[in-house]
Design an enzyme around this catalytic site. Structure first.
Site, PDB file in Angstrom:
ATOM      1  N   CYS A   1     -38.278 -10.726  41.388  1.00 53.54           N
ATOM      2  CA  CYS A   1     -36.965 -11.174  40.377  1.00 53.54           C
ATOM      3  C   CYS A   1     -35.918 -10.064  41.585  1.00 53.54           C
ATOM      4  CB  CYS A   1     -36.741 -11.314  39.345  1.00 53.54           C
ATOM      5  SG  CYS A   1     -35.671 -11.613  38.759  1.00 53.54           S
TER       6      CYS A   1
ATOM      7  N   CYS B   1     -33.164  -9.915  40.129  1.00 56.79           N
ATOM      8  CA  CYS B   1     -32.614  -8.244  38.777  1.00 56.79           C
ATOM      9  C   CYS B   1     -32.458  -6.891  39.760  1.00 56.79           C
ATOM     10  CB  CYS B   1     -34.481  -8.502  38.515  1.00 56.79           C
ATOM     11  SG  CYS B   1     -34.432 -10.432  37.246  1.00 56.79           S
ATOM     12  N   ASP B   2     -33.588  -7.089  40.864  1.00 57.29           N
ATOM     13  CA  ASP B   2     -34.348  -6.042  41.496  1.00 57.29           C
ATOM     14  C   ASP B   2     -33.710  -5.312  42.914  1.00 57.29           C
ATOM     15  OD1 ASP B   2     -35.737  -5.209  38.756  1.00 57.29           O
ATOM     16  OD2 ASP B   2     -37.612  -5.921  38.596  1.00 57.29           O
TER      17      ASP B   2
END
Ligand code: NDP
Length: 302
Positions: A128, A131-132
């Site tokens: 993701c 997300c990261d």
């Protein structure tokens, strides 16, 4: 009844317990859901300093428990939704009857299946970018895949990172023309055509490289600190497909802007019905919608 212990399921449990519906939630094999495999969550509103995925899920679960939700360990192994009350079998051992059901079983990101990939999951290997990606600011990263997700993630990462390699196994992209153009015109993205990852390299500090092979058998290593898999997701909808309509990829179809499925009394929330956004906040929001829809449905039975 709610099946699924991720942000969608827990949020539905908060709303339904506050509506005095005494929801029973089964968490499945991965309590906390996909968020527990990520590192810090920095984009969920309300956590100005970020929070670990595990801690956030523990908080949402605690909030549901506070209002009296029943949360149980256990995995739904069979579902008969052909008539009400619905019959759900848990762990192949016991059956639960439910007047209404919220399916929040999520999706599972596909991984390549390399041993080294699993070793560095959460330490440089992610599925993701939203997300990261931020953790790899001004560093070099790679995205595996050639679909719309891979292109979208590569472009997103190019806005944060120094350089983005796209590792594509064929000599064409599967993505839409628009996304292809966005990738091709971005000077920070380099596509490595007909390459396949063989080994994620790293040490105690995380990932520092990727060994690749070309279709012609030649090998090369690239220096990267983040590896993003974008080779597709698999919605966890198998159990319900006999009764609930899905699209060709298996995502549960919901009606209009609601969480209603084709079966009255069965609602879907979170990634199992969302091929597009796949964020904790959107999953939580759809769990809220499913709870409100289920409460309204139960009102018609009362
Ligand atoms: P896709 O299935 O479309 O693409 C997967 C990509 O990963 C393909 O390029 C595939 O290669 C590659 N791949 C699969 N397995 C492997 C493997 N083992 N090793 C190397 N490469 C592999 O998945 P997406 O997640 O990209 O998209 C899913 C759906 O969601 C699509 O319908 C897409 O259009 C849609 N979507 C739309 C978006 C938008 O419109 N903004 C954004 C994101 C997704 P190959 O091509 O060779 O099979």
């Amino acid at each position: 009844m709610i099946i699924g212990g991720g942000p969608a399921g827990y949020t539905a449990a908060i709303y339904l317990s506050r509506a005095n519906r005494q929801p029973v939630l089964y968490e499945g094999i991965a309590p906390g859901g996909q968020l527990t495999t990520t590192t810090d969550v920095e984009n969920f509103p309300g956590y100005p300093n970020g929070v670990s995925g595990q801690a956030m899920m523990a908080d949402i679960k605690a909030q549901a428990l506070r209002f009296g939700a029943t949360i149980r360990l256990g995995t739904a192994t069979h579902a008969d939704l052909s008539q009400r009350p619905f019959q759900i079998t848990i762990d192949d051992t016991h059956q639960i009857e439910a007047d209404s059901l919220i399916i929040a079983t999520g999706a599972t990101a596909k991984y390549l299946g390399l041993e080294s990939e699993q070793r560095f999951r959460g330490q440089g290997v992610s599925a993701c970018a939203t997300c990261d990606g931020f953790f790899y600011r001004n560093r070099d990263v790679a995205v595996v895949g050639g679909g719309d997700t891979a292109c979208e993630e590569a472009v997103y990462l190019a806005g944060i990172c120094r350089k983005v390699y796209m590792i594509v196994r064929r000599n064409v992209l599967r993505a839409s023309k628009t996304m292809q153009e966005r990738v091709m015109s971005n000077p920070k993205i380099e596509i490595l055509w007909e390459h396949q990852p063989q080994e994620v390299l790293g040490d105690d500090n995380g990932v520092n490289g990727l060994r690749l092979t070309h279709k012609n058998g030649s090998e090369r290593t690239i220096d990267i600190h983040g590896l993003f898999l974008a080779i597709g997701h698999h919605p966890n909808s198998e159990l319900f497909k006999r009764d609930v309509e899905t699209d060709e990829q298996g995502y549960i179809l919901t009606q209009g802007k609601t969480s209603h499925t084709n079966v009255p009394g069965v609602f879907a929330a979170g990634d199992v019905q969302d091929p597009s956004y796949r964020q904790a906040i959107t999953a939580a929001a759809s769990g809220c919608m499913a709870a409100i829809d289920a409460d309204r449905f139960l009102n018609t039975l009362d």
